[in-house]
Design a protein around this motif. Structure first.
Motif, short mmCIF file in Angstrom:
data_model
loop_
_atom_site.label_atom_id
_atom_site.label_comp_id
_atom_site.label_asym_id
_atom_site.label_seq_id
_atom_site.Cartn_x
_atom_site.Cartn_y
_atom_site.Cartn_z
N ALA A 281 0.83 -1.21 0.00
CA ALA A 281 0.00 0.00 0.00
C ALA A 281 0.87 1.25 0.00
CB ALA A 281 -0.93 -0.01 1.20
N THR A 282 1.94 1.21 0.81
CA THR A 282 2.84 2.37 0.87
C THR A 282 3.53 2.58 -0.47
OG1 THR A 282 3.22 2.00 3.22
CG2 THR A 282 4.83 3.35 2.04
N GLN B 283 4.26 5.63 -5.57
CA GLN B 283 4.20 5.69 -7.03
C GLN B 283 3.18 6.73 -7.50
OE1 GLN B 283 3.41 1.71 -8.37
NE2 GLN B 283 5.53 1.00 -8.05
N GLU B 284 2.03 6.77 -6.83
CA GLU B 284 1.00 7.75 -7.19
C GLU B 284 1.51 9.17 -6.94
OE1 GLU B 284 -3.66 8.86 -6.18
OE2 GLU B 284 -2.69 7.16 -5.18
N LEU B 285 2.25 9.34 -5.82
CA LEU B 285 2.81 10.65 -5.51
C LEU B 285 3.78 11.09 -6.60
CD1 LEU B 285 3.27 13.04 -3.61
CD2 LEU B 285 5.01 11.66 -2.43
N ARG B 286 4.65 10.17 -7.06
CA ARG B 286 5.61 10.53 -8.11
C ARG B 286 4.90 10.87 -9.42
NH1 ARG B 286 8.68 6.49 -5.40
NH2 ARG B 286 7.87 4.84 -6.76
#
Length: 241
Positions: free
Chosen positions: A6-7, A12-15
């Motif tokens: 999950a982390t 990845q979504e943040l990047r």
């Protein structure tokens, strides 16, 4: 190293979001650069003499004025108010609903030859007075700054040599060479070298008067242009019936 799915997904979504943001920022920076460039070009355009000339003369061109009318129109618009009114009144009376530009066009067309010559003389006289003021201003600067003489030791400029050549040719004397700037200035001053304001040169050109024109040249009486004036209904009738 501990791995949490999950982390990792959130990282990845943040990047991805950071990459999207960076792309948007890069695009915004490029658009701002283009905007600055357009503003700069617009500012340069609206500050240029060409733009002002085109903007101011657009309506005059639509009426029918061309560059060939410039000297005559210059003369008309530099008359005193009373002389201007006298010059355009016959044409205004003939076309009561016409615009000022249209009336000026008729007046200029009717008086084209005389007003063109007067306009040339007025331009010449203004240039002469501006030149004399510039010469006097430089003489005053020299008198007030006697210690500033470094310019005199520099080589004579191309413009100075050109004026020296023209003056020497005109006077039939030998052209001096290898002069310093100060020496060239003194030679030109001693030989009254601005040929544009010499009567002898003026006699050789159509654009300059033989002698300095009077500064208060009265306007010539406007000549009624038959093509510009509407004929009255009685003009074609036989006065004898």
């Amino acid at each position: 190293m501990y791995y949490d799915k999950a982390t990792a997904a959130l990282e990845q979504e943040l990047r991805r979001e950071e990459a999207k943001l960076q792309k948007i920022q890069d695009q915004a920076a490029e658009k701002k650069r283009k905007l600055r460039a357009v503003k700069s070009r617009l500012f340069a355009t609206t500050k240029s003499d060409k733009w002002h000339a085109m903007a101011l003369t657009a309506e005059a061109r639509r009426i029918g004025f061309t560059g060939e009318h410039a000297e005559a129109l210059f003369h008309l618009r530099n008359l005193s108010l009373s002389d201007y009114v006298e010059a355009v009144t016959p044409f205004a009376n003939a076309k009561a609903e016409a615009s000022i530009l249209s009336v000026e066009y008729d007046a200029v067309r009717a008086n084209y030859t005389d007003w063109t010559e007067l306009g040339k003389h007025q331009h010449w006289d203004r240039a002469r007075r501006e030149y004399e003021a510039e010469v006097e201003g430089f003489k005053k600067w020299q008198a007030e700054n006697p210690d500033k003489t470094s310019w005199r030791d520099k080589p004579a400029t191309k413009n100075q040599y050109f004026l020296i050549w023209r003056t020497a040719e005109h006077l039939g004397i030998q052209q001096p060479l290898n002069l310093k700037c100060g020496e060239a200035h003194d030679w030109l001053d001693n030989h009254d070298a601005n040929l544009r304001f010499r009567a002898a040169l003026a006699a050789e050109t159509d654009s300059q008067p033989v002698t300095a024109p009077p500064t208060n040249q009265p306007a010539s009486k406007p000549v009624r242009d038959e093509a510009a004036q509407p004929k009255s209904s009685s003009s074609s009738e036989n006065p004898d019936g």
